[in-house]
Design an enzyme around this catalytic site. Structure first.
Site, PDB file in Angstrom:
ATOM      1  N   LYS A 115      34.944  36.086  34.908  1.00  0.00           N
ATOM      2  CA  LYS A 115      33.636  36.907  34.654  1.00  0.00           C
ATOM      3  C   LYS A 115      32.794  37.125  33.617  1.00  0.00           C
ATOM      4  O   LYS A 115      31.668  36.829  33.422  1.00  0.00           O
ATOM      5  CB  LYS A 115      33.971  38.423  35.222  1.00  0.00           C
TER       6      LYS A 115
ATOM      7  N   ASP B  81      40.434  38.283  36.806  1.00  0.00           N
ATOM      8  CA  ASP B  81      40.615  36.921  36.079  1.00  0.00           C
ATOM      9  C   ASP B  81      39.796  35.947  36.445  1.00  0.00           C
ATOM     10  O   ASP B  81      40.500  34.631  36.616  1.00  0.00           O
ATOM     11  CB  ASP B  81      42.347  36.883  35.610  1.00  0.00           C
TER      12      ASP B  81
ATOM     13  N   GLY C 237      39.961  42.429  30.759  1.00  0.00           N
ATOM     14  CA  GLY C 237      39.872  41.308  29.317  1.00  0.00           C
ATOM     15  C   GLY C 237      39.005  40.415  29.638  1.00  0.00           C
ATOM     16  O   GLY C 237      38.987  39.599  30.538  1.00  0.00           O
ATOM     17  N   HIS C 238      37.618  40.177  28.980  1.00  0.00           N
ATOM     18  CA  HIS C 238      36.733  39.510  29.364  1.00  0.00           C
ATOM     19  C   HIS C 238      36.412  38.474  28.089  1.00  0.00           C
ATOM     20  O   HIS C 238      36.504  38.869  27.087  1.00  0.00           O
ATOM     21  CB  HIS C 238      35.333  40.140  29.651  1.00  0.00           C
TER      22      HIS C 238
ATOM     23  N   GLN D  46      37.987  43.673  36.881  1.00  0.00           N
ATOM     24  CA  GLN D  46      39.045  43.423  37.918  1.00  0.00           C
ATOM     25  C   GLN D  46      38.373  42.582  39.072  1.00  0.00           C
ATOM     26  O   GLN D  46      37.449  41.803  39.052  1.00  0.00           O
ATOM     27  CB  GLN D  46      39.769  44.629  38.490  1.00  0.00           C
TER      28      GLN D  46
HETATM   29  P1  IMP Z   1      45.764  49.244  35.708  1.00  0.00           P
HETATM   30  O1  IMP Z   1      44.626  49.078  36.029  1.00  0.00           O
HETATM   31  O2  IMP Z   1      46.335  49.236  34.264  1.00  0.00           O
HETATM   32  O3  IMP Z   1      46.298  50.726  36.294  1.00  0.00           O
HETATM   33  O4  IMP Z   1      46.883  48.323  36.489  1.00  0.00           O
HETATM   34  C1  IMP Z   1      46.840  48.058  38.085  1.00  0.00           C
HETATM   35  C2  IMP Z   1      46.837  46.579  38.578  1.00  0.00           C
HETATM   36  O5  IMP Z   1      45.911  46.131  38.211  1.00  0.00           O
HETATM   37  C3  IMP Z   1      47.965  45.971  37.833  1.00  0.00           C
HETATM   38  O6  IMP Z   1      48.393  44.902  38.854  1.00  0.00           O
HETATM   39  C4  IMP Z   1      47.281  45.067  36.736  1.00  0.00           C
HETATM   40  O7  IMP Z   1      47.756  44.101  36.290  1.00  0.00           O
HETATM   41  C5  IMP Z   1      46.010  44.791  37.614  1.00  0.00           C
HETATM   42  N1  IMP Z   1      44.615  44.736  36.542  1.00  0.00           N
HETATM   43  C6  IMP Z   1      44.199  45.566  35.830  1.00  0.00           C
HETATM   44  N2  IMP Z   1      43.078  45.180  35.072  1.00  0.00           N
HETATM   45  C7  IMP Z   1      42.976  43.705  35.126  1.00  0.00           C
HETATM   46  C8  IMP Z   1      42.378  42.755  34.724  1.00  0.00           C
HETATM   47  O8  IMP Z   1      41.253  43.037  34.149  1.00  0.00           O
HETATM   48  N3  IMP Z   1      42.343  41.453  35.298  1.00  0.00           N
HETATM   49  C9  IMP Z   1      43.418  41.272  36.376  1.00  0.00           C
HETATM   50  N4  IMP Z   1      44.323  42.304  36.624  1.00  0.00           N
HETATM   51  C10 IMP Z   1      44.214  43.539  36.178  1.00  0.00           C
END
Ligand code: IMP
Length: 430
Positions: free
Chosen positions: A16, A13, A40-41, A224
């Site tokens: 990007k 977040d 989420g972009h 991420q």
């Molecule tokens: P997962 O990727 O859904 O398995 O989530 C694992 C961790 O990564 C959690 O803390 C999510 O909130 C975080 N996370 C996954 N994708 C994003 C993203 O695009 N932005 C911020 N945090 C993310």
């Protein structure tokens, strides 16, 4: 000519989407190389806001090739639905403009079911995942039982693999008191959409090699952030892929030398969604203000993001583990109007000073931030397009960050708009 990889240097977040969109103007191809639709972009172009999860951000620009690499876990239904949404906004997506690696692994409904069931079982110690099935899908990939895009072209093989996969998962689902999954149903659902998915399927590594040989510019788009990397992040509170720049090569099927400049997108403060350690977190009014001003709600899940001061120790570490060349500093304007700002430049653990983030779970949860305090600025920096438009204290803040993280600011983003960007160094140019 060099290529550029864009990755997040914190917990995701960092903004990007906007930077990738801005850079994609100069690129010929934009490649996603890890993660899935947990990302989420957000892109703001004129009056239109695009919210992308799985499609590379270059998709909104005509004449750019978008590539989803083998390192991505692809939910085929989410992909088709996102294609439909952006097409509804006037974006052209076709097998000429979008390629999906035929060796990428699929996310199925069972992965989401397991993701949610596991989180519920973990209770207080839950990871706080996005519930998109990312972790379970990567587990199946590494365990060599995943369904891959190319399996959709062979119904016999698909059914056999689904039978093996579901036999494995039904043991767990039964024990967890969850509804079991049916091979017939999944087979029917997958064969229904197979022709659409296969129309985009390709050996993307060959296309990338061809583009590379023709000196085309490749932009690798990370999702991420480094602190969510499965090896180098705040494990186990991480995502299930490598988010560092090294993955740009592995996850798209090219060598590390193809990736040139690594741009680390870095927010001027810190946020995190989901559980896990966050030394500079602010649970007071200032944290609240940062969240409100920065509109810190997750693009994918709508969850409120945790907010805190800039953590230079964490970013300095990310610069090293991810191989970041320079950073793009985003959301500086959110700090406008604070009389005082703090930057974490060390930790204290059991009376000792630390200049890095330790890897033990207990130590990560126990470190206390050591802060430097700076004077804030009252003028607005929003929309600034040149260095001269910035108040002196804002420049001092940026210079201190550069000094503490041991990397230069290459770009400064001063609003979500494409044009509100101050360029110091073009990552595409040597
Ligand atoms: P997962 O990727 O859904 O398995 O989530 C694992 C961790 O990564 C959690 O803390 C999510 O909130 C975080 N996370 C996954 N994708 C994003 C993203 O695009 N932005 C911020 N945090 C993310």
């Amino acid at each position: 000519m060099r290529n550029v990889a864009v990755i997040g240097s914190q917990w995701g977040d960092e903004g990007k989407g906007k930077i990738v969109d801005w850079l994609s103007e100069q690129a010929d191809v934009v490649v996603r190389f890890q993660g899935g639709h947990n990302a989420g972009h957000t892109l703001v172009v004129g009056n239109t806001t695009y919210k992308l999860s799985l499609l590379p951000s270059g998709v909104v620009r005509p004449d750019k090739l978008s590539v989803i690499g083998a390192g991505v876990v692809v939910d085929p239904w989410a992909l088709l639905s996102e294609i439909k949404t952006v097409q509804g906004l006037g974006v052209k997506v076709s097998p000429e403009t979008l390629l999906v690696a035929d060796n990428a692994s699929l996310i199925l409904g069972v992965h989401q079911q397991i993701d949610k069931a596991r989180e519920a079982l973990r209770g207080e110690r839950k990871i706080g995942t996005t519930g998109r099935g990312i972790g379970p899908a990567y587990e199946d990939k590494v365990a060599r039982r995943a369904i891959r895009v190319s399996d959709l072209s062979d119904p016999g093989e698909l059914r056999t693999k689904l039978s093996e996969l579901f036999a494995h998962h039904n043991i767990y689902l039964k024990a967890a008191g969850e509804p079991l999954v049916s091979v017939d149903q999944a087979f029917a659902e997958l064969t229904e959409i197979a022709p659409q998915i296969l129309s985009y399927a390709a050996p993307v590594w060959r296309h990338l090699e061809d583009l590379r040989r023709r000196d085309k510019r490749i932009l690798f788009e990370g999702a991420q952030g480094v602190m969510l990397d499965v090896d180098h992040g705040t494990y186990p509170y991480v995502t299930s892929s490598n988010t560092v720049a090294g993955q740009a090569a592995t996850g798209s099927g090219t060598g590390p030398t193809t990736v040139g400049y690594v741009l680390g997108i870095t927010k001027a403060y810190t946020t995190r969604v989901g559980s896990g350690p966050f030394p500079s977190e602010l649970t007071d009014e200032i944290g609240q203000q940062l969240g409100e001003r920065g509109h810190e709600f997750g693009t994918v899940t709508g969850r409120k993001r945790r907010c805190g001061w800039f953590d230079a120790v964490m970013v300095r570490q990310a610069i090293v583990t991810a191989g970041i060349t320079g950073i793009a500093l985003t959301k500086l304007d959110v700090l406008d109007g604070f009389s005082e700002l703090k930057v974490c430049d060390g930790y204290e653990l059991d009376g000792e000073k630390l200049d890095y983030f330790p890897s033990g779970t207990k130590a990560q949860a126990s470190v206390r931030p050591i802060y430097r305090t700076l004077e804030g600025w009252s003028q607005s920096t929003r929309g600034a397009r040149s260095w001269a438009d910035l108040p002196g204290n804002a420049v001092k803040y940026i210079r201190l960050i550069e000094e503490l993280i041991h990397a230069p600011v290459a770009l400064l983003s001063t609003s979500p708009e494409r044009e509100d960007t101050i360029l110091v160094k073009n990552p595409f140019e040597d």
